[in-house]
Motif scaffolding. Structure first.
Motif, PDB file in Angstrom:
ATOM      1  N   SER A  18       0.805  -1.043  -0.228  1.00 14.18           N
ATOM      2  CA  SER A  18       0.121   0.009  -0.022  1.00 14.18           C
ATOM      3  C   SER A  18       0.959   1.235  -0.165  1.00 14.18           C
ATOM      4  O   SER A  18       0.554   2.064  -0.744  1.00 14.18           O
ATOM      5  N   GLU A  19       1.987   1.221   0.724  1.00 14.28           N
ATOM      6  CA  GLU A  19       2.544   2.543   0.876  1.00 14.28           C
ATOM      7  C   GLU A  19       3.384   2.722  -0.208  1.00 14.28           C
ATOM      8  O   GLU A  19       3.588   3.694  -0.791  1.00 14.28           O
ATOM      9  N   LEU A  20       3.960   1.713  -0.954  1.00 15.28           N
ATOM     10  CA  LEU A  20       4.823   2.040  -2.159  1.00 15.28           C
ATOM     11  C   LEU A  20       3.726   2.155  -3.243  1.00 15.28           C
ATOM     12  O   LEU A  20       4.365   3.001  -4.096  1.00 15.28           O
ATOM     13  N   GLY A  21       2.859   1.462  -3.238  1.00 16.50           N
ATOM     14  CA  GLY A  21       1.821   1.764  -4.241  1.00 16.50           C
ATOM     15  C   GLY A  21       1.335   3.136  -4.361  1.00 16.50           C
ATOM     16  O   GLY A  21       0.697   3.583  -5.515  1.00 16.50           O
ATOM     17  N   ASN A  22       1.188   3.976  -3.222  1.00 18.26           N
ATOM     18  CA  ASN A  22       0.742   5.108  -3.111  1.00 18.26           C
ATOM     19  C   ASN A  22       1.924   6.277  -3.511  1.00 18.26           C
ATOM     20  O   ASN A  22       1.399   7.331  -3.845  1.00 18.26           O
ATOM     21  N   ARG A  35       7.498   0.455 -10.571  1.00 21.66           N
ATOM     22  CA  ARG A  35       6.276  -0.137 -10.024  1.00 21.66           C
ATOM     23  C   ARG A  35       6.044  -1.917  -9.938  1.00 21.66           C
ATOM     24  O   ARG A  35       5.996  -2.716  -9.297  1.00 21.66           O
ATOM     25  N   TYR A  36       7.184  -2.151 -11.017  1.00 22.42           N
ATOM     26  CA  TYR A  36       7.514  -3.851 -11.338  1.00 22.42           C
ATOM     27  C   TYR A  36       8.035  -4.308  -9.884  1.00 22.42           C
ATOM     28  O   TYR A  36       8.211  -5.460  -9.631  1.00 22.42           O
ATOM     29  N   ASP A  37       8.980  -3.535  -9.170  1.00 22.93           N
ATOM     30  CA  ASP A  37       9.755  -3.831  -8.011  1.00 22.93           C
ATOM     31  C   ASP A  37       8.811  -4.174  -6.668  1.00 22.93           C
ATOM     32  O   ASP A  37       9.202  -4.983  -6.063  1.00 22.93           O
ATOM     33  N   ILE A  38       7.765  -3.343  -6.636  1.00 22.27           N
ATOM     34  CA  ILE A  38       7.018  -3.333  -5.465  1.00 22.27           C
ATOM     35  C   ILE A  38       6.623  -4.721  -4.868  1.00 22.27           C
ATOM     36  O   ILE A  38       6.856  -4.777  -3.723  1.00 22.27           O
ATOM     37  N   ARG A  39       6.274  -5.446  -5.430  1.00 24.51           N
ATOM     38  CA  ARG A  39       5.767  -7.009  -5.140  1.00 24.51           C
ATOM     39  C   ARG A  39       6.880  -7.496  -4.569  1.00 24.51           C
ATOM     40  O   ARG A  39       6.932  -8.375  -3.317  1.00 24.51           O
ATOM     41  N   GLY A  40       7.946  -7.627  -5.198  1.00 22.96           N
ATOM     42  CA  GLY A  40       9.156  -8.252  -4.773  1.00 22.96           C
ATOM     43  C   GLY A  40       9.712  -7.760  -3.284  1.00 22.96           C
ATOM     44  O   GLY A  40      10.113  -8.383  -2.583  1.00 22.96           O
ATOM     45  N   ILE A  41       9.665  -6.515  -3.300  1.00 24.24           N
ATOM     46  CA  ILE A  41      10.079  -5.642  -1.916  1.00 24.24           C
ATOM     47  C   ILE A  41       9.121  -6.127  -0.966  1.00 24.24           C
ATOM     48  O   ILE A  41       9.449  -6.476   0.020  1.00 24.24           O
ATOM     49  N   ALA A  42       7.757  -6.094  -1.259  1.00 24.97           N
ATOM     50  CA  ALA A  42       6.975  -6.313  -0.089  1.00 24.97           C
ATOM     51  C   ALA A  42       6.747  -7.791   0.235  1.00 24.97           C
ATOM     52  O   ALA A  42       6.689  -8.114   1.394  1.00 24.97           O
ATOM     53  N   ALA A  43       7.349  -8.523  -0.631  1.00 24.34           N
ATOM     54  CA  ALA A  43       7.498 -10.230  -0.289  1.00 24.34           C
ATOM     55  C   ALA A  43       8.601 -10.467   0.735  1.00 24.34           C
ATOM     56  O   ALA A  43       8.449 -11.357   1.392  1.00 24.34           O
ATOM     57  N   ARG A  44       9.657  -9.426   0.777  1.00 32.88           N
ATOM     58  CA  ARG A  44      10.742  -9.896   1.556  1.00 32.88           C
ATOM     59  C   ARG A  44      10.111  -9.628   2.917  1.00 32.88           C
ATOM     60  O   ARG A  44      10.772 -10.179   3.799  1.00 32.88           O
ATOM     61  N   SER A  45       9.228  -8.689   3.095  1.00 37.37           N
ATOM     62  CA  SER A  45       8.527  -8.521   4.507  1.00 37.37           C
ATOM     63  C   SER A  45       7.808  -9.632   4.904  1.00 37.37           C
ATOM     64  O   SER A  45       7.483  -9.866   5.977  1.00 37.37           O
ATOM     65  N   PHE A  46       7.380 -10.456   4.016  1.00 35.48           N
ATOM     66  CA  PHE A  46       6.261 -11.592   4.406  1.00 35.48           C
ATOM     67  C   PHE A  46       7.217 -12.840   4.653  1.00 35.48           C
ATOM     68  O   PHE A  46       6.468 -13.750   5.057  1.00 35.48           O
ATOM     69  N   ARG A  47       8.382 -12.884   4.385  1.00 34.70           N
ATOM     70  CA  ARG A  47       9.284 -14.120   4.695  1.00 34.70           C
ATOM     71  C   ARG A  47       9.330 -14.207   6.101  1.00 34.70           C
ATOM     72  O   ARG A  47       9.386 -13.582   6.981  1.00 34.70           O
TER      73      ARG A  47
END
Length: 47
Positions: A18-22, A35-47
């Motif tokens: 949400s924060e990066l998407g905004n 924008r392509y990088d956002i999901r990869g960066i967010a996924a790091r916090s999910f590990r």
């Protein structure tokens, strides 16, 4: 994995998305992201 930890990680993932998407594309570019990088960066916090 502990269900509480899983829930906290999921919330962190969603918050990061949400924060990066905004951010504007220009701002993302300034910090070296697309924008392509956002999901990869967010996924790091999910590990």
């Amino acid at each position: 994995m502990n269900p509480i930890r899983l829930a906290k990680n999921w919330l962190s993932y969603r918050r990061t998305l949400s924060e990066l998407g905004n951010l504007s594309s220009h701002t993302l570019s300034d910090i070296g992201l697309t924008r392509y990088d956002i999901r990869g960066i967010a996924a790091r916090s999910f590990r």
